[in-house]
Design a protein around this motif. Structure first.
Motif, short mmCIF file in Angstrom:
data_model
loop_
_atom_site.label_atom_id
_atom_site.label_comp_id
_atom_site.label_asym_id
_atom_site.label_seq_id
_atom_site.Cartn_x
_atom_site.Cartn_y
_atom_site.Cartn_z
N SER A 52 0.82 -1.20 0.00
CA SER A 52 0.00 0.00 0.00
C SER A 52 0.86 1.26 0.00
CB SER A 52 -0.92 0.00 1.22
OG SER A 52 -1.80 -1.10 1.17
N TYR A 55 1.80 1.79 -3.43
CA TYR A 55 0.62 2.26 -4.15
C TYR A 55 0.46 3.77 -4.02
CZ TYR A 55 -4.26 3.31 -5.11
OH TYR A 55 -5.41 3.89 -5.60
N TYR A 56 0.54 4.28 -2.80
CA TYR A 56 0.36 5.71 -2.60
C TYR A 56 1.52 6.51 -3.20
CZ TYR A 56 -3.77 5.14 0.29
OH TYR A 56 -5.05 4.84 0.72
N GLN A 59 0.66 6.85 -6.73
CA GLN A 59 -0.39 7.85 -6.89
C GLN A 59 0.16 9.27 -6.86
OE1 GLN A 59 -2.79 5.70 -8.05
NE2 GLN A 59 -4.24 7.05 -7.03
N SER A 60 1.33 9.44 -6.26
CA SER A 60 1.92 10.77 -6.10
C SER A 60 2.72 11.22 -7.30
CB SER A 60 2.86 10.76 -4.87
OG SER A 60 2.18 10.38 -3.70
N ASN A 101 -0.76 12.31 -0.02
CA ASN A 101 -0.30 10.99 -0.44
C ASN A 101 1.10 10.68 0.07
OD1 ASN A 101 -2.52 9.90 -1.79
ND2 ASN A 101 -1.99 10.86 -3.73
N LYS A 104 0.69 9.63 3.51
CA LYS A 104 0.11 8.28 3.58
C LYS A 104 1.21 7.22 3.47
CE LYS A 104 -4.44 9.45 1.68
NZ LYS A 104 -5.33 9.38 0.49
N VAL A 105 2.16 7.45 2.59
CA VAL A 105 3.29 6.52 2.49
C VAL A 105 4.04 6.47 3.81
CG1 VAL A 105 5.41 5.96 1.25
CG2 VAL A 105 3.49 6.99 0.02
#
Length: 526
Positions: A52, A55-56, A59-60, A101, A104-105
């Motif tokens: 995950s 994933y983030y 996304q960034s 994001n 989030k990482v």
């Protein structure tokens, strides 16, 4: 703040099977369930949270590209909101300030560091645990270095938050504190010896953090903090390695484009993967598409540099229908409407995320938007070391020029100032150089080599900061020279204030965290 950064750190409950295929790693999207200590039961649970984090980070990437390029004068946009960044006219409410994001990482990494050591799984051997921790430390450290380069001072969060009841009023930490933590994280990741050099799956060797990625990150952090000896030390751990599957600088000009298509090349150290066959795509094509309204394209200044470099190759006897160094590998000039239906022969476009080869505009565009995004590759390590050697003084300049010439030779260019470092004349030629001449050559080579890879602004910012802002005026001049969308006197005035070199803290976070102070340049009370 509880509805902003706090929510960033609350992990979604994710599940992965015991197999970790490329699809598992590329298709992870956490659900909106909180992860607590009840979740951490198996090594698969840990693997899922790490996935995950990647994933983030993927996304960034559009934001990372804009953060690293729009202020640097090589890539520009006509998008009204994004242009605020390149014109140094940002406000704290601009969506491009959003760091959610990235945090989030960091939240994912913090949770792995906290919970993974307590997982009770007979198959979760110490080597696997320590390998997972190495990835978590890398992700956290890379994200904080990115935040430092963009905001300078940010909240340094090192604990995992698992519910909305956590108190999260946290002041910014200093740049020095954050850099020290980044270095500590890399050292912690490497201390156990469990950071992998390769993974079982070929894509993962480039798409997950390895010891090579940790070395590159540490070299980056050390160069940024002007710790030149340690920067060289970590560069050499990559450049002097003899592991069978180490990252290696590709010397053949004809191999250059393979870094971008199909990707995951030998030169790559760490890149974020997408795979259309696994139903994963990104929007790089839309960022750099070959249309009149292209969101991101090379500036006039960068285009002229491309033309000059390409012309020098023509003058050396290379033909335009072949491979002409990196410029026609990274960009393309439409042919007066024959392909695109409109005449714009002087406009260059980014091709490295769009094409499948170099001279393939009529039929070689990627069928799918799944280009990878390279975060570190060996060419950058060569240039990092060259920069560090330059700053160490003239006794190190011969080696710096040799490294510069390796990158130039791969681009089919003549040696820098025709200096053959193996010749008897080289010492006298080196003695005629000065520090700023070498630094400007490094900046120029990096601009051409890493066009649209999210590097340019950070290179300029480093240049402006070194030696107590020794080259501040030259830095400002380079920014002005590349900008083509705002009043140049405005930039000259704004950049006199070093706080304006960084972005504003997002307004939503300021409003929810009573301890978080705005960057002084953007403070309403200034």
């Amino acid at each position: 703040m509880k509805r902003n950064i706090i929510s960033i750190f609350i992990l979604g409950a994710v599940t992965l099977t015991s197999t970790t295929s490329c699809n598992d790693w590329l298709d992870v999207l956490p659900n909106n369930e909180q992860v607590t200590d009840d979740y951490w039961k198996s090594k698969e649970d840990v693997e899922a949270v790490i996935a995950s984090g990647y994933y983030y980070l993927r996304q960034s990437v559009p934001t990372l590209i804009k953060w690293g390029e729009l202020r640097g004068g090589a890539i520009y946009t006509n998008s009204t909101g994004d242009a605020k960044l390149q014109d140094f006219n940002m406000t704290p409410t601009n969506s491009l300030c959003d760091w959610s994001n990235i945090y989030k990482v960091i939240g994912m990494a913090n949770s792995v560091i906290l919970y993974a050591p307590d997982v009770k799984d007979d198959t979760y051997y110490p080597a696997i645990l320590n390998s997972h921790l190495a990835e978590a430390y890398f992700l956290r450290a890379y994200c904080y270095l990115t935040l430092v380069k963009n905001f300078r001072e940010v909240p340094l969060v090192l604990q995992a938050y698992v519910n909305d009841n956590a108190s999260f009023d946290l002041a910014k930490s200093s740049e020095q504190e954050i850099i020290a933590q980044i270095k500590d994280d890399v050292k912690a990741a490497l201390a156990t010896g469990a950071a992998k050099g390769t993974y079982e799956e070929e894509w993962a060797t480039k798409g997950r953090a390895t010891k090579w990625a940790l070395y590159a990150l540490m070299a980056d952090a050390c160069l940024w903090s002007e710790d030149y000896d340690q920067c060289i030390e970590y560069c050499d751990l990559i450049l002097n390695a003899n592991d069978a599957f180490r990252p290696v600088f590709m010397t053949n000009t004809n191999d250059w484009y393979t870094m971008f298509y199909p990707g995951n090349s030998n030169e790559s150290i760490f890149e974020l993967n997408w795979d259309y066959s696994q139903n994963q795509t990104n929007n790089f094509n839309s960022l750099f598409t070959l249309t009149v309204s292209t969101p991101l394209r090379p500036t006039t200044r960068a285009t002229e540099m491309m033309k000059q470099e390409t012309q020098s190759l023509k003058d050396a006897g290379l033909t335009e229908d072949g491979r002409m160094g990196r410029m026609l590998m990274a960009t393309y000039v439409p042919d007066n409407g024959q392909v695109l239906g409109w005449a714009q022969s002087n406009q260059y476009y980014i091709w490295k995320y769009y094409g499948t080869d170099v001279p393939d505009i009529t039929g070689g565009a990627r069928a799918h938007q799944d280009a990878n995004f390279i975060i570190y590759r060996v060419a950058e390590i060569l240039m990092m070391k060259a920069a560090a050697l330059t700053m160490k003084g003239q006794a190190s300049w011969m080696e710096a020029v040799n490294l510069i010439n390796r990158v130039r030779a791969r681009a089919a260019l003549a040696p820098f100032k025709d200096i053959d470092t193996a010749s008897a004349d080289a010492p006298a030629q080196i003695a005629q150089l000065d520090e700023i001449t070498l630094l400007e050559e490094i900046l120029n080579q990096k601009e051409m080599e890493f066009m649209a890879e999210g590097k340019r602004w950070y290179d300029l910012l480093w240049f402006g900061r070194i030696g107590g802002n020794k080259y501040k005026n030259q830095f400002i001049d380079l920014v002005i020279e590349g900008n083509q969308t705002t009043n140049l006197q405005w930039i000259q005035s704004v950049l006199q204030d070093q706080n304006a070199w960084y972005m504003p803290i997002p307004q939503a976070d300021i409003e929810h965290n009573k301890l978080l102070e705005q960057n002084p340049y953007y403070s309403s009370s200034k």
